[in-house]
Design a protein around this motif. Structure first.
Motif, PDB file in Angstrom:
ATOM      1  N   PHE A 146       3.160  16.062  -5.439  1.00  0.00           N
ATOM      2  CA  PHE A 146       4.221  16.906  -4.886  1.00  0.00           C
ATOM      3  C   PHE A 146       5.526  16.882  -5.684  1.00  0.00           C
ATOM      4  CE2 PHE A 146       1.506  15.581  -1.307  1.00  0.00           C
ATOM      5  CZ  PHE A 146       1.107  16.829  -0.839  1.00  0.00           C
ATOM      6  N   GLY A 147       5.653  15.931  -6.596  1.00  0.00           N
ATOM      7  CA  GLY A 147       6.864  15.880  -7.400  1.00  0.00           C
ATOM      8  C   GLY A 147       8.066  15.272  -6.722  1.00  0.00           C
ATOM      9  N   ARG A 148       7.862  14.648  -5.575  1.00  0.00           N
ATOM     10  CA  ARG A 148       8.952  13.958  -4.869  1.00  0.00           C
ATOM     11  C   ARG A 148       8.592  12.483  -4.738  1.00  0.00           C
ATOM     12  NH1 ARG A 148       8.284  18.697  -2.126  1.00  0.00           N
ATOM     13  NH2 ARG A 148       6.949  17.759  -0.522  1.00  0.00           N
ATOM     14  N   GLY A 149       9.552  11.624  -5.083  1.00  0.00           N
ATOM     15  CA  GLY A 149       9.275  10.198  -5.062  1.00  0.00           C
ATOM     16  C   GLY A 149      10.022   9.487  -3.943  1.00  0.00           C
ATOM     17  N   TYR A 150       9.405   8.456  -3.391  1.00  0.00           N
ATOM     18  CA  TYR A 150      10.014   7.660  -2.326  1.00  0.00           C
ATOM     19  C   TYR A 150       9.748   6.186  -2.585  1.00  0.00           C
ATOM     20  CZ  TYR A 150      10.267  12.088   0.241  1.00  0.00           C
ATOM     21  OH  TYR A 150      10.541  13.386   0.623  1.00  0.00           O
ATOM     22  N   ASP A 151      10.592   5.360  -1.990  1.00  0.00           N
ATOM     23  CA  ASP A 151      10.340   3.922  -1.949  1.00  0.00           C
ATOM     24  C   ASP A 151      10.736   3.437  -0.556  1.00  0.00           C
ATOM     25  OD1 ASP A 151       9.662   1.349  -2.622  1.00  0.00           O
ATOM     26  OD2 ASP A 151      10.923   1.254  -4.407  1.00  0.00           O
ATOM     27  N   VAL A 152      10.470   2.185  -0.267  1.00  0.00           N
ATOM     28  CA  VAL A 152      10.792   1.663   1.064  1.00  0.00           C
ATOM     29  C   VAL A 152      12.300   1.626   1.292  1.00  0.00           C
ATOM     30  CG1 VAL A 152       8.676   0.309   1.214  1.00  0.00           C
ATOM     31  CG2 VAL A 152      10.734  -0.722   0.201  1.00  0.00           C
ATOM     32  N   LEU A 153      13.056   1.674   0.197  1.00  0.00           N
ATOM     33  CA  LEU A 153      14.508   1.574   0.254  1.00  0.00           C
ATOM     34  C   LEU A 153      15.092   2.513  -0.792  1.00  0.00           C
ATOM     35  CD1 LEU A 153      16.836  -0.495   1.448  1.00  0.00           C
ATOM     36  CD2 LEU A 153      16.719  -1.416  -0.863  1.00  0.00           C
ATOM     37  N   VAL A 187       0.838  -1.199   0.000  1.00  0.00           N
ATOM     38  CA  VAL A 187       0.000   0.000   0.000  1.00  0.00           C
ATOM     39  C   VAL A 187       0.877   1.255   0.000  1.00  0.00           C
ATOM     40  CG1 VAL A 187      -1.739   1.289   1.301  1.00  0.00           C
ATOM     41  CG2 VAL A 187      -1.913  -1.206   1.113  1.00  0.00           C
ATOM     42  N   PHE A 188       1.983   1.217   0.734  1.00  0.00           N
ATOM     43  CA  PHE A 188       2.927   2.337   0.748  1.00  0.00           C
ATOM     44  C   PHE A 188       3.387   2.661  -0.668  1.00  0.00           C
ATOM     45  CE2 PHE A 188       7.289   3.911   0.774  1.00  0.00           C
ATOM     46  CZ  PHE A 188       7.245   4.937   1.711  1.00  0.00           C
ATOM     47  N   LYS A 189       3.708   1.644  -1.440  1.00  0.00           N
ATOM     48  CA  LYS A 189       4.198   1.873  -2.800  1.00  0.00           C
ATOM     49  C   LYS A 189       3.126   2.509  -3.678  1.00  0.00           C
ATOM     50  CE  LYS A 189       7.687  -1.760  -2.629  1.00  0.00           C
ATOM     51  NZ  LYS A 189       8.272  -2.956  -3.262  1.00  0.00           N
ATOM     52  N   GLN A 190       1.862   2.147  -3.463  1.00  0.00           N
ATOM     53  CA  GLN A 190       0.773   2.799  -4.184  1.00  0.00           C
ATOM     54  C   GLN A 190       0.630   4.258  -3.761  1.00  0.00           C
ATOM     55  OE1 GLN A 190      -2.699   0.404  -3.352  1.00  0.00           O
ATOM     56  NE2 GLN A 190      -1.695  -1.497  -4.015  1.00  0.00           N
ATOM     57  N   ILE A 191       0.754   4.496  -2.466  1.00  0.00           N
ATOM     58  CA  ILE A 191       0.578   5.841  -1.929  1.00  0.00           C
ATOM     59  C   ILE A 191       1.670   6.777  -2.429  1.00  0.00           C
ATOM     60  CG2 ILE A 191       0.702   7.191   0.212  1.00  0.00           C
ATOM     61  CD1 ILE A 191      -0.751   4.829   1.585  1.00  0.00           C
ATOM     62  N   VAL A 192       2.923   6.311  -2.442  1.00  0.00           N
ATOM     63  CA  VAL A 192       4.013   7.217  -2.834  1.00  0.00           C
ATOM     64  C   VAL A 192       3.952   7.542  -4.324  1.00  0.00           C
ATOM     65  CG1 VAL A 192       5.537   6.600  -0.935  1.00  0.00           C
ATOM     66  CG2 VAL A 192       5.641   5.279  -3.057  1.00  0.00           C
ATOM     67  N   ARG A 193       3.354   6.688  -5.134  1.00  0.00           N
ATOM     68  CA  ARG A 193       3.149   7.054  -6.532  1.00  0.00           C
ATOM     69  C   ARG A 193       2.205   8.241  -6.631  1.00  0.00           C
ATOM     70  NH1 ARG A 193       3.394   1.332  -7.544  1.00  0.00           N
ATOM     71  NH2 ARG A 193       1.127   1.148  -7.389  1.00  0.00           N
ATOM     72  N   ASP A 194       1.157   8.219  -5.811  1.00  0.00           N
ATOM     73  CA  ASP A 194       0.223   9.344  -5.782  1.00  0.00           C
ATOM     74  C   ASP A 194       0.904  10.579  -5.183  1.00  0.00           C
ATOM     75  OD1 ASP A 194      -2.256  10.373  -6.426  1.00  0.00           O
ATOM     76  OD2 ASP A 194      -3.114   9.959  -4.455  1.00  0.00           O
TER      77      ASP A 194
END
Length: 413
Positions: free
Chosen positions: A242-249, A230-237
């Motif tokens: 916001f134009g900033r991307g994240y992943d768990v690692l 779910v985190f990976k889906q959320i960070v795509r949104d």
């Protein structure tokens, strides 16, 4: 320019929280002091309550969340430990509160600077854990954390960790999002069947049999595992808005790396600088930074470390009788790889805010190189101390009458 603490306060403000449960403790007091000011001036339309202890604070935060209020709270070190029983209670209630922990050493001897013994002791409480490197990440992880916690597939509390002093009082450029952006990303909180008095609802009743207890515990486990996806889906949104991307690692310079340093939190900035310095010298080294620690991203870590000769694990905690808390979890993540690294070497540094620099990164890589060549992997963690700090410590030990040779596991760079 905002401190880490102010970034956390702004994260709560732009998330439009309804309830702030507070109790001050260094080095997080600036967070709740700021929120108290904003609620009194009307800049933040929320109920602010200063409790008599962290135990009461966390319990009240969980209860408020079950009524349908978006709840924010913060603590550190002994404060987190004083609330320890309540952490498990709130997680068992499936109350999606957000707690910012400002990491600091625990117990005696007392230190106010960073150590991760507090937050990592809580890693199995049921709280999901996101670990920030920068002030911007602290604010962003609060918004992401609320979206994750309140997702009806998850409904678990989230702990956002930032380092005491190193980040909490550091000033960095931070982009505060517009209200319209936040509203686009973070919907209003709506708890399923809240405790409003309109219907009879019971949460976390006493279990008299093992089977239903097992069922509810497994539901928490399953939700926590699902949280990674779910985190990976959320960070795509989040990236869209916001134009900033994240992943768990975060994988840094890992594409052709022969050696890797696994780390987390604010000292990752120092390790990144060390990796860059080694790359300029032709050493193929990279960094794998853990942004999420619960659930632990074992598959992502194993993939990031594919093909490396050896791994240095840098931790800012030291468990008596064990070493670094995350080292065995990292080894477990690599265990089933078809071609495992030849060595996974534990290092401890930065305890109590102790300095490290590019020299320590170079030393960790040299130890890894030696372990690969000799086949002898250190079984106990090496403590990283800089030469000037080591010299001062030696003098203090002489004054105290403690033989310096008792510190034989310490390496001075």
């Amino acid at each position: 320019m905002l401190t880490g603490n102010m970034s956390a306060a702004w994260g709560a403000r732009v998330a439009d929280v309804d309830y702030v449960a507070a109790y001050p403790i260094t080095p997080q007091s600036e967070i709740v002091e700021t929120l108290s000011k904003w609620t009194s001036t009307g800049e933040l339309n929320a109920k602010f309550v200063n409790f008599e202890s962290e135990h009461s604070m966390i319990t009240a935060a969980g209860a408020a969340s079950l009524t349908g209020a978006r709840v924010f709270t913060a603590t550190s070190s002994q404060g987190l430990f004083y609330a320890f029983e309540a952490l498990y209670t709130v997680a068992g209630w499936r109350a999606p509160i957000l707690l910012v922990n400002v990491a600091r050493g625990v117990g005696m001897p007392m230190v106010l600077q960073v150590e991760h013994g507090d937050v990592l002791a809580a890693r199995d409480s049921g709280f999901l854990q996101l670990h920030a490197e920068t002030c911007q990440e602290t604010l962003d992880f609060i918004l992401i954390g609320y979206r994750l916690a309140e997702d009806r597939r998850i409904l678990l509390p989230v702990m956002v960790n930032m380092d005491g002093f190193t980040l909490s009082f550091a000033r960095e450029p931070v982009e505060i999002p517009d209200k319209s952006q936040v509203e686009d990303f973070l919907p209003r909180y709506s708890y399923p069947r809240p405790l409003t008095g309109d219907e009879q609802v019971a949460y976390a009743p006493t279990m008299t049999e093992g089977v239903p207890y097992t069922f509810f515990k497994y539901q928490m486990y399953a939700a926590s595992i699902e949280a990674k996806h779910v985190f990976k889906q959320i960070v795509r949104d989040f990236s869209r808005v916001f134009g900033r991307g994240y992943d768990v690692l975060e994988s840094f310079m890992m594409d052709d790396a022969e050696y890797a340093v696994v780390c987390s939190n604010s000292y990752s900035s120092i390790i990144r600088a060390g990796v860059k310095a080694l790359r300029r010298r032709g050493v193929k080294v990279g960094m794998a930074r853990l942004r999420m620690i619960r659930p632990f991203p074992r598959e992502e870590l194993a993939k990031a470390l594919e093909g490396v000769e050896a791994v240095a694990v840098f931790e800012q905690n030291l468990a008596p009788g064990r070493g670094g808390a995350l080292y065995p979890e990292i080894v477990e993540a690599l265990y089933h790889m078809p071609e495992k690294p030849k060595a996974v070497v534990p290092f401890i540094g930065g305890l109590g805010g102790a300095n490290i620099g590019p020299e320590e990164v170079a030393y960790m890589v040299r130890v890894c190189e030696k372990a690969v060549k000799t086949g002898i992997v250190p079984q106990h963690p090496t403590l990283l101390l800089r030469e000037d700090d080591w010299s001062k410590l030696r003098e203090s030990l002489k004054v105290s009458g403690l033989p310096v040779e008792k510190m034989g596991v310490v390496h001075h760079v």
